[in-house]
Design a protein around this motif. Structure first.
Motif, PDB file in Angstrom:
ATOM      1  N   MET A   1     -12.404  -2.141   8.552  1.00  0.00           N
ATOM      2  CA  MET A   1     -11.401  -1.164   8.942  1.00  0.00           C
ATOM      3  C   MET A   1     -12.090  -0.008   9.648  1.00  0.00           C
ATOM      4  O   MET A   1     -13.258   0.266   9.413  1.00  0.00           O
ATOM      5  CB  MET A   1     -10.656  -0.657   7.725  1.00  0.00           C
ATOM      6  N   ALA A   2     -11.343   0.675  10.475  1.00  0.00           N
ATOM      7  CA  ALA A   2     -11.897   1.763  11.278  1.00  0.00           C
ATOM      8  C   ALA A   2     -12.258   2.981  10.452  1.00  0.00           C
ATOM      9  O   ALA A   2     -13.253   3.633  10.715  1.00  0.00           O
ATOM     10  CB  ALA A   2     -10.924   2.167  12.390  1.00  0.00           C
ATOM     11  N   GLY A   3     -11.447   3.305   9.474  1.00  0.00           N
ATOM     12  CA  GLY A   3     -11.824   4.468   8.702  1.00  0.00           C
ATOM     13  C   GLY A   3     -10.774   4.935   7.728  1.00  0.00           C
ATOM     14  O   GLY A   3      -9.712   4.338   7.585  1.00  0.00           O
ATOM     15  N   PHE A   4     -11.118   6.021   7.086  1.00  0.00           N
ATOM     16  CA  PHE A   4     -10.204   6.691   6.174  1.00  0.00           C
ATOM     17  C   PHE A   4      -9.378   7.693   6.960  1.00  0.00           C
ATOM     18  O   PHE A   4      -9.850   8.271   7.939  1.00  0.00           O
ATOM     19  CB  PHE A   4     -10.975   7.433   5.087  1.00  0.00           C
ATOM     20  N   SER A   5      -8.181   7.947   6.493  1.00  0.00           N
ATOM     21  CA  SER A   5      -7.347   8.969   7.108  1.00  0.00           C
ATOM     22  C   SER A   5      -7.893  10.348   6.744  1.00  0.00           C
ATOM     23  O   SER A   5      -8.659  10.499   5.779  1.00  0.00           O
ATOM     24  CB  SER A   5      -5.912   8.841   6.607  1.00  0.00           C
ATOM     25  N   ASP A   6      -7.476  11.352   7.496  1.00  0.00           N
ATOM     26  CA  ASP A   6      -7.859  12.727   7.163  1.00  0.00           C
ATOM     27  C   ASP A   6      -7.393  13.080   5.748  1.00  0.00           C
ATOM     28  O   ASP A   6      -8.099  13.769   5.013  1.00  0.00           O
ATOM     29  CB  ASP A   6      -7.254  13.720   8.165  1.00  0.00           C
ATOM     30  N   THR A  84       3.552  -7.454  18.964  1.00  0.00           N
ATOM     31  CA  THR A  84       2.136  -7.789  18.802  1.00  0.00           C
ATOM     32  C   THR A  84       1.516  -6.871  17.759  1.00  0.00           C
ATOM     33  O   THR A  84       1.434  -5.657  17.962  1.00  0.00           O
ATOM     34  CB  THR A  84       1.382  -7.659  20.138  1.00  0.00           C
ATOM     35  N   VAL A  85       1.099  -7.449  16.658  1.00  0.00           N
ATOM     36  CA  VAL A  85       0.463  -6.676  15.583  1.00  0.00           C
ATOM     37  C   VAL A  85      -0.997  -6.461  15.971  1.00  0.00           C
ATOM     38  O   VAL A  85      -1.726  -7.422  16.230  1.00  0.00           O
ATOM     39  CB  VAL A  85       0.586  -7.399  14.226  1.00  0.00           C
ATOM     40  N   VAL A  86      -1.410  -5.195  16.036  1.00  0.00           N
ATOM     41  CA  VAL A  86      -2.756  -4.852  16.493  1.00  0.00           C
ATOM     42  C   VAL A  86      -3.603  -4.163  15.431  1.00  0.00           C
ATOM     43  O   VAL A  86      -4.822  -4.073  15.574  1.00  0.00           O
ATOM     44  CB  VAL A  86      -2.708  -3.945  17.752  1.00  0.00           C
ATOM     45  N   ALA A  87      -2.940  -3.648  14.371  1.00  0.00           N
ATOM     46  CA  ALA A  87      -3.684  -2.862  13.382  1.00  0.00           C
ATOM     47  C   ALA A  87      -3.013  -2.952  12.023  1.00  0.00           C
ATOM     48  O   ALA A  87      -1.871  -3.401  11.894  1.00  0.00           O
ATOM     49  CB  ALA A  87      -3.774  -1.402  13.828  1.00  0.00           C
ATOM     50  N   VAL A  88      -3.746  -2.499  11.024  1.00  0.00           N
ATOM     51  CA  VAL A  88      -3.273  -2.481   9.644  1.00  0.00           C
ATOM     52  C   VAL A  88      -3.565  -1.100   9.054  1.00  0.00           C
ATOM     53  O   VAL A  88      -4.520  -0.428   9.454  1.00  0.00           O
ATOM     54  CB  VAL A  88      -3.974  -3.601   8.827  1.00  0.00           C
ATOM     55  N   GLY A  89      -2.713  -0.682   8.123  1.00  0.00           N
ATOM     56  CA  GLY A  89      -2.931   0.570   7.413  1.00  0.00           C
ATOM     57  C   GLY A  89      -2.670   0.354   5.932  1.00  0.00           C
ATOM     58  O   GLY A  89      -1.860  -0.494   5.564  1.00  0.00           O
ATOM     59  N   LEU A  99      -1.045   7.687   4.516  1.00  0.00           N
ATOM     60  CA  LEU A  99      -1.977   6.697   5.052  1.00  0.00           C
ATOM     61  C   LEU A  99      -3.343   6.976   4.437  1.00  0.00           C
ATOM     62  O   LEU A  99      -3.819   8.110   4.457  1.00  0.00           O
ATOM     63  CB  LEU A  99      -2.047   6.797   6.575  1.00  0.00           C
ATOM     64  N   LEU A 100      -3.978   5.955   3.868  1.00  0.00           N
ATOM     65  CA  LEU A 100      -5.285   6.107   3.232  1.00  0.00           C
ATOM     66  C   LEU A 100      -6.405   5.588   4.127  1.00  0.00           C
ATOM     67  O   LEU A 100      -7.435   6.241   4.294  1.00  0.00           O
ATOM     68  CB  LEU A 100      -5.307   5.383   1.888  1.00  0.00           C
ATOM     69  N   ALA A 101      -6.232   4.390   4.668  1.00  0.00           N
ATOM     70  CA  ALA A 101      -7.250   3.762   5.515  1.00  0.00           C
ATOM     71  C   ALA A 101      -6.529   2.938   6.577  1.00  0.00           C
ATOM     72  O   ALA A 101      -5.376   2.539   6.395  1.00  0.00           O
ATOM     73  CB  ALA A 101      -8.164   2.872   4.678  1.00  0.00           C
ATOM     74  N   TYR A 102      -7.220   2.686   7.669  1.00  0.00           N
ATOM     75  CA  TYR A 102      -6.604   1.951   8.772  1.00  0.00           C
ATOM     76  C   TYR A 102      -7.680   1.264   9.594  1.00  0.00           C
ATOM     77  O   TYR A 102      -8.860   1.608   9.520  1.00  0.00           O
ATOM     78  CB  TYR A 102      -5.805   2.909   9.674  1.00  0.00           C
ATOM     79  N   GLY A 103      -7.273   0.305  10.386  1.00  0.00           N
ATOM     80  CA  GLY A 103      -8.214  -0.354  11.285  1.00  0.00           C
ATOM     81  C   GLY A 103      -7.511  -1.342  12.189  1.00  0.00           C
ATOM     82  O   GLY A 103      -6.397  -1.803  11.894  1.00  0.00           O
ATOM     83  N   SER A 104      -8.151  -1.652  13.276  1.00  0.00           N
ATOM     84  CA  SER A 104      -7.625  -2.639  14.219  1.00  0.00           C
ATOM     85  C   SER A 104      -7.946  -4.041  13.730  1.00  0.00           C
ATOM     86  O   SER A 104      -8.976  -4.271  13.092  1.00  0.00           O
ATOM     87  CB  SER A 104      -8.251  -2.429  15.602  1.00  0.00           C
ATOM     88  N   LEU A 105      -7.074  -4.976  14.039  1.00  0.00           N
ATOM     89  CA  LEU A 105      -7.326  -6.373  13.703  1.00  0.00           C
ATOM     90  C   LEU A 105      -8.392  -6.941  14.633  1.00  0.00           C
ATOM     91  O   LEU A 105      -8.486  -6.531  15.790  1.00  0.00           O
ATOM     92  CB  LEU A 105      -6.043  -7.195  13.848  1.00  0.00           C
ATOM     93  N   VAL A 106      -9.185  -7.856  14.146  1.00  0.00           N
ATOM     94  CA  VAL A 106     -10.186  -8.528  14.987  1.00  0.00           C
ATOM     95  C   VAL A 106      -9.485  -9.271  16.110  1.00  0.00           C
ATOM     96  O   VAL A 106      -9.931  -9.253  17.250  1.00  0.00           O
ATOM     97  CB  VAL A 106     -11.058  -9.479  14.132  1.00  0.00           C
TER      98      VAL A 106
END
Length: 129
Positions: A1-6, A84-89, A99-106
């Protein structure tokens, strides 16, 4: 995942360095996005109107610096196109919430009517860099 939310970054920093109490959510909810969120939130979550989409619960275990889903996370059969699903949170509530964490799908995934979107066991991983 890309990271944690602020939001989560602030909670963790306050807890570790500021002595502020933080209680982890008892349930985590996994959301799908057609436009990826960022540290501040935003993005475009798949619509719940007419699609049968809803955030799904996810349980995770931590090993070697990675949190991975402990069982499959499966969404209901789409009754209309998600797009088109591109990311998850990952959120602390089934609707709205933080929102706790998020990232783009491979690999992005077009979800059409009749499709089922699924993360197999250990396919959704959260790491800190």
């Amino acid at each position: 995942m890309a990271g944690f939310s602020d939001y989560l970054e602030t909670k963790v920093l306050g807890h570790v360095f500021g002595g502020t109490s933080y209680t982890a959510p008892s349930t985590l909810y996994v959301a799908l996005f057609t436009v990826a969120p960022s540290d501040t939130g935003g993005g475009t979550e798949v619509t719940t109107t007419g699609t049968a989409y809803a955030r799904q619960t996810g349980a995770f275990t931590v090993s070697g610096g990675t949190a991975s889903n402990t069982s499959a996370i499966e969404y209901p059969t789409a009754t209309a196109n998600y797009g088109t699903v591109v990311a998850v949170g990952i959120y602390d509530a089934s609707t709205s919430g933080n929102l706790l964490a998020y990232g783009s799908l491979v690999s992005t995934k077009v979800v059409s009517t009749g499709d089922i979107f699924r993360f197999n066991t250990s396919d959704l991983n959260v790491t800190l860099a």
